[in-house]
Design a protein around this motif. Sequence first.
Motif, PDB file in Angstrom:
ATOM      1  N   CYS A  53      47.560  46.922  41.701  1.00  0.00           N
ATOM      2  CA  CYS A  53      46.892  45.724  42.208  1.00  0.00           C
ATOM      3  C   CYS A  53      45.879  46.150  43.261  1.00  0.00           C
ATOM      4  O   CYS A  53      46.211  46.941  44.149  1.00  0.00           O
ATOM      5  CB  CYS A  53      47.927  44.770  42.806  1.00  0.00           C
ATOM      6  SG  CYS A  53      47.217  43.345  43.650  1.00  0.00           S
ATOM      7  N   TYR A  76      42.201  41.027  43.195  1.00  0.00           N
ATOM      8  CA  TYR A  76      42.002  39.848  44.039  1.00  0.00           C
ATOM      9  C   TYR A  76      40.829  40.100  44.975  1.00  0.00           C
ATOM     10  O   TYR A  76      40.604  41.228  45.413  1.00  0.00           O
ATOM     11  CB  TYR A  76      43.245  39.578  44.897  1.00  0.00           C
ATOM     12  CG  TYR A  76      44.462  39.143  44.124  1.00  0.00           C
ATOM     13  CD1 TYR A  76      44.660  37.804  43.789  1.00  0.00           C
ATOM     14  CD2 TYR A  76      45.429  40.072  43.748  1.00  0.00           C
ATOM     15  CE1 TYR A  76      45.792  37.399  43.087  1.00  0.00           C
ATOM     16  CE2 TYR A  76      46.559  39.677  43.044  1.00  0.00           C
ATOM     17  CZ  TYR A  76      46.741  38.341  42.723  1.00  0.00           C
ATOM     18  OH  TYR A  76      47.850  37.945  42.033  1.00  0.00           O
ATOM     19  N   TRP A 102      41.582  34.996  46.445  1.00  0.00           N
ATOM     20  CA  TRP A 102      42.769  34.910  47.292  1.00  0.00           C
ATOM     21  C   TRP A 102      42.413  35.263  48.729  1.00  0.00           C
ATOM     22  O   TRP A 102      41.785  36.289  48.980  1.00  0.00           O
ATOM     23  CB  TRP A 102      43.849  35.871  46.776  1.00  0.00           C
ATOM     24  CG  TRP A 102      45.146  35.855  47.541  1.00  0.00           C
ATOM     25  CD1 TRP A 102      45.678  34.823  48.261  1.00  0.00           C
ATOM     26  CD2 TRP A 102      46.079  36.936  47.654  1.00  0.00           C
ATOM     27  NE1 TRP A 102      46.887  35.184  48.805  1.00  0.00           N
ATOM     28  CE2 TRP A 102      47.157  36.482  48.451  1.00  0.00           C
ATOM     29  CE3 TRP A 102      46.121  38.241  47.173  1.00  0.00           C
ATOM     30  CZ2 TRP A 102      48.247  37.276  48.774  1.00  0.00           C
ATOM     31  CZ3 TRP A 102      47.200  39.039  47.486  1.00  0.00           C
ATOM     32  CH2 TRP A 102      48.258  38.559  48.270  1.00  0.00           C
ATOM     33  N   ILE A 104      44.239  36.549  51.513  1.00  0.00           N
ATOM     34  CA  ILE A 104      45.522  37.205  51.775  1.00  0.00           C
ATOM     35  C   ILE A 104      46.024  36.955  53.199  1.00  0.00           C
ATOM     36  O   ILE A 104      47.224  37.011  53.456  1.00  0.00           O
ATOM     37  CB  ILE A 104      45.423  38.725  51.495  1.00  0.00           C
ATOM     38  CG1 ILE A 104      46.792  39.384  51.623  1.00  0.00           C
ATOM     39  CG2 ILE A 104      44.405  39.373  52.403  1.00  0.00           C
ATOM     40  CD1 ILE A 104      46.786  40.859  51.276  1.00  0.00           C
ATOM     41  N   PRO A 109      51.512  35.797  48.505  1.00  0.00           N
ATOM     42  CA  PRO A 109      51.245  36.059  47.088  1.00  0.00           C
ATOM     43  C   PRO A 109      51.719  34.908  46.199  1.00  0.00           C
ATOM     44  O   PRO A 109      52.779  34.319  46.432  1.00  0.00           O
ATOM     45  CB  PRO A 109      52.046  37.332  46.803  1.00  0.00           C
ATOM     46  CG  PRO A 109      52.212  37.980  48.125  1.00  0.00           C
ATOM     47  CD  PRO A 109      52.301  36.866  49.123  1.00  0.00           C
ATOM     48  N   ASN A 139      51.893  40.579  53.475  1.00  0.00           N
ATOM     49  CA  ASN A 139      51.680  39.950  52.172  1.00  0.00           C
ATOM     50  C   ASN A 139      51.441  40.977  51.076  1.00  0.00           C
ATOM     51  O   ASN A 139      51.860  40.790  49.931  1.00  0.00           O
ATOM     52  CB  ASN A 139      50.514  38.959  52.244  1.00  0.00           C
ATOM     53  CG  ASN A 139      50.886  37.671  52.943  1.00  0.00           C
ATOM     54  OD1 ASN A 139      52.058  37.277  52.953  1.00  0.00           O
ATOM     55  ND2 ASN A 139      49.910  36.998  53.541  1.00  0.00           N
ATOM     56  N   SER A 140      50.768  42.063  51.420  1.00  0.00           N
ATOM     57  CA  SER A 140      50.561  43.138  50.435  1.00  0.00           C
ATOM     58  C   SER A 140      51.882  43.801  50.081  1.00  0.00           C
ATOM     59  O   SER A 140      52.137  44.137  48.912  1.00  0.00           O
ATOM     60  CB  SER A 140      49.585  44.181  50.989  1.00  0.00           C
ATOM     61  OG  SER A 140      48.346  43.609  51.304  1.00  0.00           O
ATOM     62  N   MET A 143      54.071  42.587  47.245  1.00  0.00           N
ATOM     63  CA  MET A 143      53.639  42.865  45.878  1.00  0.00           C
ATOM     64  C   MET A 143      53.937  44.304  45.470  1.00  0.00           C
ATOM     65  O   MET A 143      53.595  44.722  44.365  1.00  0.00           O
ATOM     66  CB  MET A 143      52.147  42.575  45.739  1.00  0.00           C
ATOM     67  CG  MET A 143      51.764  41.169  46.170  1.00  0.00           C
ATOM     68  SD  MET A 143      50.005  40.833  46.044  1.00  0.00           S
ATOM     69  CE  MET A 143      49.845  40.632  44.278  1.00  0.00           C
TER      70      MET A 143
END
Length: 263
Positions: A53, A76, A102, A104, A109, A139-140, A143
């Motif tokens: 990603c 994104y 997005w 972030i 997510p 937030n990363s 994922m």
Amino acid sequence: MNISDIDKIENFYTKIYNEDERLEKSLDRRHFTEKAVKEEIIKRYATPGEYVCEIGAGKGYWVGRLLEMGCYVKAYDIVKEHVDVINERYTSHPRFLGAKQWNIVEVPPETKDVFDLVLVSGPIYHTKNIKDKERIIDNSKKMLSCGGYMLIDFLPPVNAALETLLNRTTPNAVSLTTLKPDEKNIFSYDTVADMNYLCRNSSMQVVRAIPLDGISRLLGKRLEEMSEESFEEYLGFMKRTAAGSSFTESLADLSEHSVIVSK
């Protein structure tokens, strides 16, 4: 990140600066070094068949390279025009998983999908508030698969000072006293120590800090004047530094672009 900041970022990348020119079409050796070293790093952590990603993907230069490496890729970006370009370019590729707009910083997510490798390519560049930077990494991290790696791009302040000294009219100027960005500067700058702090606060283990282009900006025209043999030696030096050496972290604080590898 407030709406006015988002508007400034969108205006910069759609009206003022074309990221494609820097990554795809630029022929100068300073930018070539940045791309070549980052590709070496990505290849070290991206295995064919893995899911990757990229957050802050711009117009999709690294999306395309990752697809060529045999990875499945989701993208994104905060700029809608960038997302539209990525989807138009790669929608027919069998391993392309789509691109979406997005923010972030503000929005967790939308998916429970996890990835073997997460590239945080642009968000830290444009986020000046430390709490917002922590949210980006948090937030990363949501994922990232167990055992996966995150590559976080950042801009060291010393190089911003060099740009200010070399180009007094730059919109990316910083205070030469505090190394803080001027009001019109949409970029944000962090040291290796800053990035280590942010990662630790998100319970991320830092593997290493890596300089992408070292003192390329300071070398400037001298890079262009080098013989092919000398430039290849310089490029080899930068790639070996990226692989790890006793002064890798020090050079990462002087570089124009640097990356934190974390897990």
